[in-house]
Structure formats: C-alpha cells, structure tokens
Design a protein around this motif. Sequence first.
Motif, short mmCIF file in Angstrom:
data_model
loop_
_atom_site.label_atom_id
_atom_site.label_comp_id
_atom_site.label_asym_id
_atom_site.label_seq_id
_atom_site.Cartn_x
_atom_site.Cartn_y
_atom_site.Cartn_z
N LEU A 91 0.83 -1.21 0.00
CA LEU A 91 0.00 0.00 0.00
C LEU A 91 0.87 1.25 0.00
N ASN A 94 2.41 1.74 -3.37
CA ASN A 94 1.43 1.99 -4.42
C ASN A 94 1.01 3.46 -4.49
N LYS A 95 1.60 4.30 -3.64
CA LYS A 95 1.18 5.70 -3.63
C LYS A 95 1.82 6.50 -4.75
N LEU A 177 -3.07 -4.41 -6.73
CA LEU A 177 -3.47 -3.01 -6.50
C LEU A 177 -3.50 -2.22 -7.82
N ILE A 180 -6.79 -2.20 -9.76
CA ILE A 180 -7.98 -1.49 -9.28
C ILE A 180 -8.12 -0.18 -10.03
N SER A 182 -8.66 3.53 -11.03
CA SER A 182 -8.58 4.71 -10.18
C SER A 182 -9.90 5.49 -10.18
N TYR A 185 -11.85 5.23 -6.97
CA TYR A 185 -11.44 6.09 -5.86
C TYR A 185 -11.93 7.52 -6.10
N LYS A 198 -12.47 4.30 1.89
CA LYS A 198 -11.95 3.88 0.59
C LYS A 198 -11.21 2.56 0.72
N PHE A 199 -10.45 2.40 1.81
CA PHE A 199 -9.68 1.17 1.99
C PHE A 199 -10.60 -0.03 2.17
N THR A 203 -10.53 -0.94 -1.78
CA THR A 203 -9.27 -1.67 -1.88
C THR A 203 -9.43 -3.12 -1.42
N LEU A 207 -9.17 -6.49 -3.66
CA LEU A 207 -7.92 -7.22 -3.48
C LEU A 207 -8.16 -8.62 -2.88
#
Lengths: 297, 280
Positions: A91, A94-95, A177, A180, A182, A185, A198-199, A203, A207
């Motif tokens: 995570l 993945n930012k 990830l 997914i 975007s 989001y 959101k998580f 996510t 996942l």
Amino acid sequence: MLKRYRGAWIGYLFLTPWLIGFFGLILGPMIYSLYLSFTDYSLLEAPKWIGLKNFETMFQDRNYIDSVKVTLTFVLWAVPLELIAALAVALLLNKGIRGIGIYRTMYYIPSLLGGSVAIALLWKNIFGVDGLINQVLAYFGIAGKGWVSHPDYALYTLIILSTWQFGSAMVIFLAGLKQIPSELYEAAEVDGANRFQKFWRITMPLLSPVLFFNLIMKIINSMQVFTSSYIVSEGTGGPINSTLFYTLYLYLKGFSHFEMGYASAMAWLLLIFLAILTGILFLTSKYWVYYEDGGRS
Amino acid sequence: MLAHRKTSRMFIHLIVLGIGILMIYPVIWMLVSSFKPDELIFSDPGIWPKRVTLEHYKNGWYVVRDTTFGLFFRNSFIIAGIAVIANVITCSMAAYAFARLRFPLRRVFFACMLMTVMLPTHVTLVPRYSIFHSLDWIDTYLPLLVPKLLATDAFFIFLLVQFIRGIPRDLDESATIDGSGPIRIYLKIILPLAVPALITTAIFTFIWTWDDFFSQMLYLSNVKKFTVPLGLRLFIDSQGQSSWGAVFAMSVLSLVPITLVFFFFQRYIVEGIATTGIKG
C-alpha cells in the motif's frame, strides 16, 4: 467419435513424459504410501501389515504432538504477519512514489535468498549468543540471550525469518493493486468517502481474490517448512522440540529411525489436513472473497 | 496543499527506505563480515570493516580434505543445468498437449495435473525413496533429475498452459493449412512464441534446484557428489560454530548465482510472481 480423436496418438506422444511421471512418481507412490501407512516398514525388510497401529501410536507420541503444536504455532504467527507486512508495504509503495523499482528489489531480495541454507546459517548466527542482535542490544546496555538455543524463543526466530520474506507476497499485492481502476477512488472522493472507507469499501474487496490466493499458498508452504528448522536446530528440532517441525519429524522418523510406515502415515495425515483446510477456506470464500464477474458469488 | 503533499511524500520515502535498509541489513552484514577477522564478527555490528582479510574464503573453500567448494559448485551447476533443460522441454511438451491437442481423457488428466500442483511432496517421499533404492540410484543424481525429465513439476505445466492458450489459434490453423503437423507447430510456432514463459520456467527451476536442500540431503551421501547446500551443512556437522567467518564466506559465494540470475532476469521474475503467484 473416432474422427474427433483422429491423430490422438500425437497428444499422447507429447504427454508421454508427464504420464510416466504421474503414474510412476506421483499417483503410484501416493497409493503405495497409503498402504505403507498401515504397515511397519524399514526399507530393508518387506512391509508388515499392522492396521491402524501407526495412527494410534501417533496420538501417544509426545514428539508427534510437539511437532503438530510447533507447526500450528508457526503457521498461526507466520502467515498473518507475512501477509500483513506484505499488504502494508504494498500500500505504501502503491502511492505512486518515485523509485518504486529499487524499493521493490530491496524488499524482494529476502524472498529470493531466504530459502537457502546460507540464510538459515546466517539466522543461526544473528540470533546466537554472540550474534548480531545481541551485539546491537549490548550497544544499548541490554544483555541478550542465546535466542536460537532457548526453547522459549527458538521458534520465534524462525517466525521472524519467514516474515522477513514477505517480498514475494508484496509483489503479488502490488500487481493486484494496479488492477484497481482509479475511477473508483475518484468517484468515492466525490461522494465524500474518507481514506478509511476507501480502503475497506474499495481496496480490500477488490484485493480479496489476491489475498485469498496468497493465504492458501502461504498456509500450504508454511506447513512444510524444513530447511530453516533443520539448519538452525542442527537437525534435531531442539532445544526441547521447540523447532521440531512436522516435516522435520517426518524426515527423522523415516530416514534416521527408518520407521517408514510411520513416516508415510504422518504424510497422509498432513495431506488430509491440508485438503480439509483448503476445502474449508474455499467454502468460506464466498462470504469474503469478491469476484467482479457476478458480484459476491 | 502542495507543500503538505511534498512533506508527506518525503515521509513515505523515509519509512519505505528505512524498513528496506533494515530488511537487507543482515545480508549486507554477512557479506561484510565474511571479510572481517573472526573476533570482529562477534563484536562489530557495523558494516564498515575495521580490518579486512581474505582468510575466510581460503579456509572455507578447503572445508574438507581432498575436496573443495569448487567441486560442490560444479556439481550444483550440473544438477541445476540439467534440471532446467529437462523442465523446459518436458513441461512445455505436456503443456502443448493440454492446451492444443485433442485426445481421449484430456480433461481427466488435466484435472489430475492441476491437483498435483498443491500436493505436499512428503506423500510420495517414502515410496519414491524405496523405488530409487531398489533401482540402485541412491547416491547418484538420478533421483534428483529423473523427476524433472518426467515433468513432475506441475506448476510449470500450468504456467505454460496458461501462456500457450494466449497464443492466437489462427497461427496454428494457417500452419496446418500449409501442411504442418503438430510436431512442427510445436517447434516452429508455440516454442518461439512461448519464450517468456519458458524463461520464467527456467529461472525458477534454477533457483529452486540450487536451493533444494531436502532432496539433495536425502539422496546424496558421498562428499565427492555433494552440492553447495550440502557443502554448507558440513560446517554445522564438523566444526560447530568455531569459524563463522568461513561459514559466511561460503554462504556469500553460494548466493552469488541466484543473485546474478535475479539481476539479469529481474523483469521475468517480477512478472512471473505477479501474474502467477509463484513463490519466489
């Protein structure tokens, strides 16, 4: 019918090595080891039928019970720790930060090397009386123990070794990830969802198939740990059976005590246990694993 | 807002880098320690060696009489090399049959193959040993290599089947019209197009065979036939922990081939793990 399979021989031609291997080295041996599990067999003498005696002995065998406890303790710690570490770092990576390739390599290297005898030896040193950990502790004025030679701690050094290798699971999570979209989001942000929502709402559900897959593979692999326990305990499973893993005990029974019937019985119980566990996980998966085609199916 | 974002980026970099360094620290410490005199290994947790020696590499190399680690490396390379070639050929043959050819019982055999992917090896352990024992193969490389020649690593077959299914069938069909049979199609179309999956198969076969301590210990007993993992085990058998320097030196050398494979084929390894969930 005949026309459909015209030239079927060519299929069998390509499959010949696999067919010989499947019948000669997998299916045949499986059936034979099922038979052996009801016998007393020492390799040099013919197997002697003893019915359920191996299984009865097992449940009175202190070492067997210890090996089951050690293995289950290991799985219950190592699998969640490894998956949580893998997910957390995935995570973070993945930012969209720069240099992700270098970080991924850094985190993957322990997984690449971790299964080797070399790293098991390193671990034996690191957690030894004069090892790296105690040297660092001494720097802070703390007197450490001989972690690998202490029955209360030896197993935990192996749990750390296994958790340390979370890199391969992390790579799988990272790939998951990326899948997914975007837009999900962005839409959630428009609706005012916070990070937490959101998580848990986007996510995690998306996942969950990857998590499910990782979970099953990790459990199956962790039940069969051998090299690290063999090297760290010098092939004994000690101190006081604290690192006597199931497969290590199976090996000792079969190949140093030559009780091969007993070892076969142990192998079959492992197979049955894993089959049941995997079956249960698959059955419960419909409640927590989300598949895009068909929603929660 | 922008400044806030920048500091939070910095913060993530610091965390990720910090944990990353902590993760690879033990490996780097081992590498550096293999060049330190013994007394410093037990007192210096740092990675800047105060004194450097090559002594450990010399002592480790000649761990037992009449044999060197050179021989262990040669043996490991022979076994891993043959295993790689065998797996690539036999697994791709089986995968081609499952993915493209029609024959009776194909679905049944395919299901059997899938089930063996998750099978714990211990269930076949004793009978296999007893078969190899009766063939007089104990203490030879045959018990390690024959299973690869018989495509028993079902995982790679599965991987290759998935890959071959992704190759357009039009290519096969036009080749059939041109008069090519299945063997030609396999050699001229499928194999060349499946090269990425074949490389993944080769890399992981190499890494797993190189690291495979259990089977090698089980089947090999003559020191002259020992592999690198068995050579390393000699340190705990014969000398206790008296010479960690030598242990580290040979451990470092034993990790070099895998590390090199990783740096040359990183892309295939990462993709292989990401798309198939293979254990790296």
